[in-house]
Scaffold this motif. Sequence first.
Motif, PDB file in Angstrom:
ATOM      1  N   ALA A   1     -46.731  19.306 156.750  1.00 59.28           N
ATOM      2  CA  ALA A   1     -47.014  19.059 158.170  1.00 59.28           C
ATOM      3  C   ALA A   1     -48.442  18.551 158.339  1.00 59.28           C
ATOM      4  O   ALA A   1     -48.700  17.601 159.097  1.00 59.28           O
ATOM      5  CB  ALA A   1     -46.803  20.336 158.973  1.00 59.28           C
ATOM      6  N   ALA A   2     -49.380  19.143 157.609  1.00 58.94           N
ATOM      7  CA  ALA A   2     -50.779  18.710 157.707  1.00 58.94           C
ATOM      8  C   ALA A   2     -50.937  17.279 157.198  1.00 58.94           C
ATOM      9  O   ALA A   2     -51.619  16.459 157.827  1.00 58.94           O
ATOM     10  CB  ALA A   2     -51.675  19.655 156.905  1.00 58.94           C
ATOM     11  N   LYS A   3     -50.301  16.970 156.074  1.00 53.05           N
ATOM     12  CA  LYS A   3     -50.460  15.632 155.489  1.00 53.05           C
ATOM     13  C   LYS A   3     -49.756  14.569 156.328  1.00 53.05           C
ATOM     14  O   LYS A   3     -50.242  13.423 156.422  1.00 53.05           O
ATOM     15  CB  LYS A   3     -49.954  15.624 154.041  1.00 53.05           C
ATOM     16  CG  LYS A   3     -50.807  16.470 153.087  1.00 53.05           C
ATOM     17  CD  LYS A   3     -52.246  15.988 153.018  1.00 53.05           C
ATOM     18  CE  LYS A   3     -53.070  16.721 151.973  1.00 53.05           C
ATOM     19  NZ  LYS A   3     -54.477  16.289 151.944  1.00 53.05           N
ATOM     20  N   ALA A   4     -48.619  14.921 156.955  1.00 52.59           N
ATOM     21  CA  ALA A   4     -47.974  14.000 157.896  1.00 52.59           C
ATOM     22  C   ALA A   4     -48.899  13.816 159.104  1.00 52.59           C
ATOM     23  O   ALA A   4     -49.040  12.706 159.639  1.00 52.59           O
ATOM     24  CB  ALA A   4     -46.621  14.547 158.339  1.00 52.59           C
ATOM     25  N   GLY A   5     -49.541  14.910 159.513  1.00 56.38           N
ATOM     26  CA  GLY A   5     -50.497  14.841 160.616  1.00 56.38           C
ATOM     27  C   GLY A   5     -51.659  13.914 160.308  1.00 56.38           C
ATOM     28  O   GLY A   5     -52.128  13.169 161.184  1.00 56.38           O
ATOM     29  N   VAL A   6     -52.113  13.923 159.070  1.00 60.92           N
ATOM     30  CA  VAL A   6     -53.218  13.044 158.673  1.00 60.92           C
ATOM     31  C   VAL A   6     -52.810  11.574 158.845  1.00 60.92           C
ATOM     32  O   VAL A   6     -53.617  10.738 159.285  1.00 60.92           O
ATOM     33  CB  VAL A   6     -53.663  13.334 157.215  1.00 60.92           C
ATOM     34  CG1 VAL A   6     -54.587  12.248 156.678  1.00 60.92           C
ATOM     35  CG2 VAL A   6     -54.343  14.701 157.134  1.00 60.92           C
ATOM     36  N   ILE A   7     -51.549  11.267 158.543  1.00 61.29           N
ATOM     37  CA  ILE A   7     -51.072   9.884 158.704  1.00 61.29           C
ATOM     38  C   ILE A   7     -51.070   9.515 160.191  1.00 61.29           C
ATOM     39  O   ILE A   7     -51.592   8.460 160.582  1.00 61.29           O
ATOM     40  CB  ILE A   7     -49.670   9.711 158.064  1.00 61.29           C
ATOM     41  CG1 ILE A   7     -49.762   9.888 156.538  1.00 61.29           C
ATOM     42  CG2 ILE A   7     -49.082   8.342 158.429  1.00 61.29           C
ATOM     43  CD1 ILE A   7     -48.424   9.882 155.803  1.00 61.29           C
TER      44      ILE A   7
ATOM     45  N   VAL B   1     -46.087  13.745 150.108  1.00 61.62           N
ATOM     46  CA  VAL B   1     -45.396  14.857 150.776  1.00 61.62           C
ATOM     47  C   VAL B   1     -45.476  14.719 152.310  1.00 61.62           C
ATOM     48  O   VAL B   1     -44.590  15.165 153.031  1.00 61.62           O
ATOM     49  CB  VAL B   1     -45.995  16.198 150.277  1.00 61.62           C
ATOM     50  CG1 VAL B   1     -45.510  17.368 151.104  1.00 61.62           C
ATOM     51  CG2 VAL B   1     -45.672  16.406 148.808  1.00 61.62           C
ATOM     52  N   GLY B   2     -46.502  14.059 152.790  1.00 62.36           N
ATOM     53  CA  GLY B   2     -46.625  13.799 154.227  1.00 62.36           C
ATOM     54  C   GLY B   2     -45.581  12.804 154.720  1.00 62.36           C
ATOM     55  O   GLY B   2     -45.283  12.744 155.912  1.00 62.36           O
ATOM     56  N   LYS B   3     -45.010  12.020 153.808  1.00 67.65           N
ATOM     57  CA  LYS B   3     -43.941  11.078 154.167  1.00 67.65           C
ATOM     58  C   LYS B   3     -42.567  11.695 153.921  1.00 67.65           C
ATOM     59  O   LYS B   3     -41.648  11.522 154.697  1.00 67.65           O
ATOM     60  CB  LYS B   3     -44.030   9.807 153.311  1.00 67.65           C
ATOM     61  CG  LYS B   3     -45.230   8.928 153.577  1.00 67.65           C
ATOM     62  CD  LYS B   3     -45.137   7.732 152.622  1.00 67.65           C
ATOM     63  CE  LYS B   3     -46.165   6.680 152.900  1.00 67.65           C
ATOM     64  NZ  LYS B   3     -45.964   5.507 152.032  1.00 67.65           N
ATOM     65  N   GLU B   4     -42.420  12.379 152.776  1.00 66.94           N
ATOM     66  CA  GLU B   4     -41.098  12.836 152.331  1.00 66.94           C
ATOM     67  C   GLU B   4     -40.780  14.274 152.704  1.00 66.94           C
ATOM     68  O   GLU B   4     -39.616  14.653 152.729  1.00 66.94           O
ATOM     69  CB  GLU B   4     -41.010  12.750 150.790  1.00 66.94           C
ATOM     70  CG  GLU B   4     -40.993  11.365 150.245  1.00 66.94           C
ATOM     71  CD  GLU B   4     -40.789  11.352 148.722  1.00 66.94           C
ATOM     72  OE1 GLU B   4     -40.717  12.418 148.094  1.00 66.94           O
ATOM     73  OE2 GLU B   4     -40.716  10.248 148.170  1.00 66.94           O
ATOM     74  N   GLY B   5     -41.830  15.101 152.904  1.00 69.03           N
ATOM     75  CA  GLY B   5     -41.613  16.541 152.994  1.00 69.03           C
ATOM     76  C   GLY B   5     -41.366  17.123 151.612  1.00 69.03           C
ATOM     77  O   GLY B   5     -41.137  16.362 150.652  1.00 69.03           O
TER      78      GLY B   5
ATOM     79  N   VAL C   1     -49.031  10.525 144.839  1.00 67.86           N
ATOM     80  CA  VAL C   1     -48.115  11.519 144.271  1.00 67.86           C
ATOM     81  C   VAL C   1     -48.940  12.491 143.436  1.00 67.86           C
ATOM     82  O   VAL C   1     -50.175  12.387 143.366  1.00 67.86           O
ATOM     83  CB  VAL C   1     -47.033  10.879 143.358  1.00 67.86           C
ATOM     84  CG1 VAL C   1     -45.981  10.167 144.164  1.00 67.86           C
ATOM     85  CG2 VAL C   1     -47.643   9.965 142.303  1.00 67.86           C
ATOM     86  N   ILE C   2     -48.252  13.412 142.772  1.00 63.60           N
ATOM     87  CA  ILE C   2     -48.928  14.412 141.942  1.00 63.60           C
ATOM     88  C   ILE C   2     -49.799  13.701 140.896  1.00 63.60           C
ATOM     89  O   ILE C   2     -49.395  12.719 140.283  1.00 63.60           O
ATOM     90  CB  ILE C   2     -47.916  15.396 141.332  1.00 63.60           C
ATOM     91  CG1 ILE C   2     -48.632  16.539 140.629  1.00 63.60           C
ATOM     92  CG2 ILE C   2     -46.930  14.694 140.447  1.00 63.60           C
ATOM     93  CD1 ILE C   2     -47.705  17.702 140.320  1.00 63.60           C
TER      94      ILE C   2
END
Length: 238
Positions: free
Chosen positions: A147-153, A134-138, A176-177
């Motif tokens: 936003a948090a998971k994209a931030g982690v990247i 979700v940090g890559k795809e939204g 993924v899930i």
Amino acid sequence: MEQTLAGQRAVVTGGARGIGLGIVRRLTERGATVAVWDRDTEGAPGYSCQVDVADLDSVRAAHAATVEAIGDVDILVNNAGINGPVAPVEDYPVEAWHRVLAVDLTGVFHCTRTILPGMRERRRGRIVNVSSIVGKEGAAGISAYAAAKAGVIGFTKSVARELPDAGVLVNCIAPVITETDLFREMTPEHIAAGRAKIPMGRFLTVDEIAAMVAFVVGPDCTFTNGFVFDLSGGRATY
Ligand SMILES: NC(=O)c1ccc[n+]([C@@H]2O[C@H](COP(=O)([O-])OP(=O)(O)OC[C@H]3O[C@@H](n4cnc5c(N)ncnc54)[C@H](O)[C@@H]3O)[C@@H](O)[C@H]2O)c1
């Protein structure tokens, strides 16, 4: 199982259940001594500390107690995370936004900031941050989490660039899930929709995540820094 992590000391945040617990078990099997840092340590195997990763003082206190109990930390797995509510962005509760960012992103910063200096000094360490596809795809409805998971990247890549030759590698994973207890709360339709997005046609398992983390923190992973390891069954294209 091969004791590839014998003599290593690890901290796994959110290690009391779910994916974190699977990682704790795997690192322990490989010979590491593991400290579980969790908000709720009930059921945690081995040594554990009650920590709120969103609170820097709490993280500092846990670090001091952990070093006292098991010694200097060689491996940090930033796994603790919360999902937050599902709501379109215009209705997203402001308090929940701040809490999701505080746990899922700032928590990774707090633990890294606290543990990294010792690793740097000893020129030895491995950090793995648990992001998400979700940090890559939204994903619609979970903007704070995405936003948090994209931030982690972004955080992972930045810290790696600060440590080009420090003996410390900082990477993240983007699962993924995953089949966890969460599935018990989901409807069959929701589960089927989740599965349909994965080209391999099945869900990721906790064991598969634990195996990848054990590789990334282990002696066979030596030339990868600032990378996002994929765990998406063929879904991610980058
Ligand atoms: N389950 C999935 O499908 C999936 C997919 C991709 C990524 N992830 C990520 O993997 C990680 C683990 O997820 P999970 O499904 O095992 O979740 P989970 O809810 O089963 O476990 C999370 C653990 O983190 C702890 N925790 C929560 N907030 C904390 C805080 N502030 N301080 C310390 N500990 C805290 C909880 O007590 C719990 O033990 C999370 O970062 C999650 O976003 C999960």
